[in-house]
Design a protein around this motif. Sequence first.
Motif, PDB file in Angstrom:
ATOM      1  N   VAL A   1      25.488  96.945 -58.428  1.00 10.80           N
ATOM      2  CA  VAL A   1      26.345  98.039 -59.995  1.00 10.80           C
ATOM      3  C   VAL A   1      24.854  98.109 -60.383  1.00 10.80           C
ATOM      4  O   VAL A   1      24.359  97.637 -61.126  1.00 10.80           O
ATOM      5  CB  VAL A   1      27.218  97.622 -61.009  1.00 10.80           C
ATOM      6  CG1 VAL A   1      27.819  99.134 -61.738  1.00 10.80           C
ATOM      7  CG2 VAL A   1      28.612  97.368 -60.611  1.00 10.80           C
TER       8      VAL A   1
ATOM      9  N   LEU B   1      30.712  95.589 -69.803  1.00 10.27           N
ATOM     10  CA  LEU B   1      29.865  94.780 -68.399  1.00 10.27           C
ATOM     11  C   LEU B   1      29.933  93.607 -68.228  1.00 10.27           C
ATOM     12  O   LEU B   1      30.362  92.321 -67.296  1.00 10.27           O
ATOM     13  CB  LEU B   1      29.344  95.731 -67.380  1.00 10.27           C
ATOM     14  CG  LEU B   1      29.261  97.248 -66.826  1.00 10.27           C
ATOM     15  CD1 LEU B   1      28.242  97.321 -66.170  1.00 10.27           C
ATOM     16  CD2 LEU B   1      30.581  96.598 -65.570  1.00 10.27           C
TER      17      LEU B   1
ATOM     18  N   HIS C   1      27.106 100.750 -56.401  1.00 15.71           N
ATOM     19  CA  HIS C   1      28.070 101.488 -57.369  1.00 15.71           C
ATOM     20  C   HIS C   1      27.551 102.474 -58.478  1.00 15.71           C
ATOM     21  O   HIS C   1      26.931 101.206 -59.068  1.00 15.71           O
ATOM     22  CB  HIS C   1      29.682 100.760 -57.871  1.00 15.71           C
ATOM     23  CG  HIS C   1      30.575 101.610 -58.636  1.00 15.71           C
ATOM     24  ND1 HIS C   1      30.929 101.375 -59.247  1.00 15.71           N
ATOM     25  CD2 HIS C   1      30.020 103.185 -58.412  1.00 15.71           C
ATOM     26  CE1 HIS C   1      31.689 101.940 -59.479  1.00 15.71           C
ATOM     27  NE2 HIS C   1      31.389 102.974 -59.235  1.00 15.71           N
TER      28      HIS C   1
ATOM     29  N   VAL D   1      26.743 103.618 -61.513  1.00 15.36           N
ATOM     30  CA  VAL D   1      27.023 104.588 -63.148  1.00 15.36           C
ATOM     31  C   VAL D   1      25.923 104.372 -64.011  1.00 15.36           C
ATOM     32  O   VAL D   1      25.401 103.705 -64.660  1.00 15.36           O
ATOM     33  CB  VAL D   1      27.411 102.613 -63.546  1.00 15.36           C
ATOM     34  CG1 VAL D   1      27.903 102.814 -65.169  1.00 15.36           C
ATOM     35  CG2 VAL D   1      28.845 102.583 -62.475  1.00 15.36           C
TER      36      VAL D   1
ATOM     37  N   VAL E   1      32.656 101.442 -67.261  1.00 12.43           N
ATOM     38  CA  VAL E   1      34.010 101.025 -66.503  1.00 12.43           C
ATOM     39  C   VAL E   1      34.859 100.904 -66.815  1.00 12.43           C
ATOM     40  O   VAL E   1      34.741  99.766 -67.707  1.00 12.43           O
ATOM     41  CB  VAL E   1      32.332 100.244 -65.463  1.00 12.43           C
ATOM     42  CG1 VAL E   1      33.171  99.511 -63.961  1.00 12.43           C
ATOM     43  CG2 VAL E   1      31.410 100.664 -65.104  1.00 12.43           C
TER      44      VAL E   1
ATOM     45  N   PRO F   1      34.672  95.630 -61.907  1.00 11.02           N
ATOM     46  CA  PRO F   1      33.478  95.862 -60.845  1.00 11.02           C
ATOM     47  C   PRO F   1      33.734  94.964 -59.630  1.00 11.02           C
ATOM     48  O   PRO F   1      33.792  94.919 -58.272  1.00 11.02           O
ATOM     49  CB  PRO F   1      32.126  95.548 -61.538  1.00 11.02           C
ATOM     50  CG  PRO F   1      32.973  96.800 -62.555  1.00 11.02           C
ATOM     51  CD  PRO F   1      34.154  96.465 -63.176  1.00 11.02           C
TER      52      PRO F   1
ATOM     53  N   HIS G   1      39.596 107.881 -61.600  1.00 12.93           N
ATOM     54  CA  HIS G   1      38.550 107.332 -62.144  1.00 12.93           C
ATOM     55  C   HIS G   1      39.075 108.345 -63.206  1.00 12.93           C
ATOM     56  O   HIS G   1      40.636 108.906 -63.515  1.00 12.93           O
ATOM     57  CB  HIS G   1      37.284 108.547 -62.430  1.00 12.93           C
ATOM     58  CG  HIS G   1      37.231 109.763 -61.944  1.00 12.93           C
ATOM     59  ND1 HIS G   1      37.666 110.564 -61.060  1.00 12.93           N
ATOM     60  CD2 HIS G   1      37.566 111.013 -63.713  1.00 12.93           C
ATOM     61  CE1 HIS G   1      37.726 111.678 -61.728  1.00 12.93           C
ATOM     62  NE2 HIS G   1      37.729 112.060 -63.278  1.00 12.93           N
TER      63      HIS G   1
ATOM     64  N   GLY H   1      29.696 108.198 -59.350  1.00  9.06           N
ATOM     65  CA  GLY H   1      30.313 107.352 -60.094  1.00  9.06           C
ATOM     66  C   GLY H   1      31.802 106.858 -59.165  1.00  9.06           C
ATOM     67  O   GLY H   1      32.215 105.871 -59.710  1.00  9.06           O
ATOM     68  N   SER H   2      32.567 107.486 -59.068  1.00  7.06           N
ATOM     69  CA  SER H   2      33.451 107.388 -58.111  1.00  7.06           C
ATOM     70  C   SER H   2      33.059 107.410 -56.788  1.00  7.06           C
ATOM     71  O   SER H   2      34.341 107.678 -55.838  1.00  7.06           O
ATOM     72  CB  SER H   2      34.318 108.936 -58.427  1.00  7.06           C
ATOM     73  OG  SER H   2      34.346 110.588 -57.782  1.00  7.06           O
TER      74      SER H   2
ATOM     75  N   ALA I   1      38.362 103.492 -61.516  1.00 10.63           N
ATOM     76  CA  ALA I   1      36.903 102.536 -61.512  1.00 10.63           C
ATOM     77  C   ALA I   1      36.327 102.816 -61.927  1.00 10.63           C
ATOM     78  O   ALA I   1      35.220 102.307 -61.796  1.00 10.63           O
ATOM     79  CB  ALA I   1      36.816 101.865 -60.235  1.00 10.63           C
ATOM     80  N   TYR I   2      36.141 103.695 -62.933  1.00  8.98           N
ATOM     81  CA  TYR I   2      35.007 104.569 -63.327  1.00  8.98           C
ATOM     82  C   TYR I   2      35.824 105.445 -64.325  1.00  8.98           C
ATOM     83  O   TYR I   2      36.946 105.927 -64.134  1.00  8.98           O
ATOM     84  CB  TYR I   2      34.457 105.219 -62.096  1.00  8.98           C
ATOM     85  CG  TYR I   2      33.167 106.350 -62.627  1.00  8.98           C
ATOM     86  CD1 TYR I   2      32.228 105.489 -62.292  1.00  8.98           C
ATOM     87  CD2 TYR I   2      32.447 107.403 -63.252  1.00  8.98           C
ATOM     88  CE1 TYR I   2      30.730 105.183 -62.890  1.00  8.98           C
ATOM     89  CE2 TYR I   2      31.608 107.715 -63.644  1.00  8.98           C
ATOM     90  CZ  TYR I   2      30.204 106.967 -63.363  1.00  8.98           C
ATOM     91  OH  TYR I   2      29.440 107.115 -64.019  1.00  8.98           O
TER      92      TYR I   2
END
Length: 747
Positions: free
Chosen positions: A18, A36, A94, A96, A102, A107, A128, A170-171, A212-213
Amino acid sequence: MPETVPDPFAERAPALSVVVHGRNVQDHLPALLDSLDAHPLTGVEVIVAAVGDWAREVAERHAPAFTVLPLPDGAGDAAARSAGAARARGRWLHFVHAKDGVPVGAPPAVAAHTGTLPDTVDVLLLDHVRSSWRASGLPSPDGPRLARAGRADLALDDRAALLRLTPLLGSRVLRAGFWRAHERLLTTEDEPFAAYAALLLADRVACLPHPAYEDRRLRHESLPPPTPAQRYALVDRYEALLGLAAGRTAVHGVLYDLMVRDCLHTFARAGMPDDVAREFFHRASVTARRHRPEGLRHPAGLEGVRRSLLEEGAYGKYRALQSANHARRGVRSAVRTGRHRAGTRLRTLQYRGALARPVDPHLAVFSAYWNRGVACNPAAIAAKLAELAPSVHPVWVVTAAGAALLPPGTDHVVPGTRRYWEVLARAKYLVNNVNFPDAVVKRPGAVHLQTHHGTPLKRMGLDQLPYPAAAHGLDFQALLERVDKWDYSVSANSHSTRMWQRAYPSRHISLDHGYPRNDVYYTAGPAEVRAARARLGIAPGRRAVLYAPTHRDYEAGWTPRLDLAALADRLGEDTVLLVRAHYFYDGAASPSAPLAGLRRTGRLVDVSSYEPVEELCLAADALVTDYSSIMFDYANLDRPIVVHADDWETYRTTRGVYFDLMAEAPGPVARSQAELTEILTTDAWHDARAAKARTAFRRRFCEYDDGHAAERVVRRVFLGEDERTLPPVLPIEDRTPAPSPEEARAS
């Protein structure tokens, strides 16, 4: 051939890297990294390509769990992504952005899913959620499209509709080898181009129809206005993308449709100047004709007419069509709302007439604390303005009740009067430590200077939204419309700068010059300290303790949280209590009968209505407060501060705070009256431990206060001087605060 030895480093390589990249935009990065870091990241590494000092400081709090790559302040997003990717060990990447988020657990779930994908897949598409200042976690329109595509890997040409997914980099999760093979093309500041290009370049893609975003949409009004070149870049984006799609009929058709839709939407909604709009329309028309698919049929109705006019390059006809549509909508709106809306009546005929006259470059309007009088940062700026730019005439907005208390000769207006609206309409400069009324028009050429009135511990602006007690009765849309009028926002420290950008997202320029009202803490000498104490009746040799608590949103009124009589009795006859209620409350701070005797002997003085508060600070040997911003100002004096926090958990929960005051207090913390009494009757209030805490607090929160803040503000705003030529902020070790009362008595 020799036997291949497995690389243990490769075996430990994470499935997913990430890469968090970019500046700490409006202070969203801390929440992203905290989220995160709050949950296990199985199979995941986090690399933070931190642009600028603020992002680096935030990221380093999470080292060594996260890899931190400090980048210079001017580094762009593309350079940050490349730097992060270069350090990545994961098989998948990924990206971001620092402003985004997130979802919890995303993740590891993405990392696990990549392990099920065949080596032929280059890009994994994610769903997202969308967030803004109004709401968070809203579903995107992409979920159904991803679900229809299924989880099997596929070629884009077989599912060209995937190009209609929101173009968020980001997606998209990219295979590391794919990124490196196409890095040169994907490394661009135009993230939507990179998002589209990743799909066009991929051999095969796969879909994961789970959010996931988090795409955080910043207020349009908080971003710099696009330049003409940036407008034209939209057409250039599609020109390049359509080139990548050459020969791919289905893909080309979808891209063409997206190009026409985006160009028409931008042309209609962007509010471009006519010359820019004309050039934009021309370029879009050329691209539309060049790439128009054979046999294309336009949709029926008005949309089809718009597309035909674009392809023809018929700028004049398109503008005429827009005007006709606007007129029809205007008629319908007038029928619905009536001839006049009630809100417009706020502007009197006199105000509208004054707005038609030229702006007066020598007129400045000042106000403080909802028109209470000459006070705070506006007062300090007005005083310095009289010295450095006497040609600018100041007019204060003051209530009728407060007018009698003004210094002799102060030109002023009372709200609602004819002259009040005239000066607001014609003044070039409007200075306030809160906000002017909603009805005040921001005129071209006028300058609105927001000075604020404290460093924020408690949540402010949009950050109050999650706290009902603090948000009660607030119209946040109206607040943002007022904020959008700001040209400049004064700040005393980098903490405040970040919080103002986050709580009040707009295009204002931050003046990191210090609070002008705090200049006196460095310019006052022994005579000023002695005079302040004499005005308060404090005899030489007596200790003066200023008790200044703050307002609580969950309380209807104000009563001291201390038994003042008992405290005064324990502190003895040599201590004077200066008691100041918050300005939200009218009347005396301590009206109860048991305190009358203490008042008569001068051991307790009600200073709730005493102005200016800076004199109280100069007179006091020590400050006792709870969560009031006065602590940040008083810290400039490098005198003892004691925090009385008997309800910290309640205050933090109901009001919201930006940092843990209990862990970063400017001195000893008392959680009860007994603890406070113990601190004040021993050496704890001014011992070495207290001094150490105060030094750290001063360094962080008195960052720009050095005695020259008002001069910097006046030179920058009123005289138009370049920021680079202003008096530099003195290092804190080179500053000399006003002498303490004991030092003033000895001199």
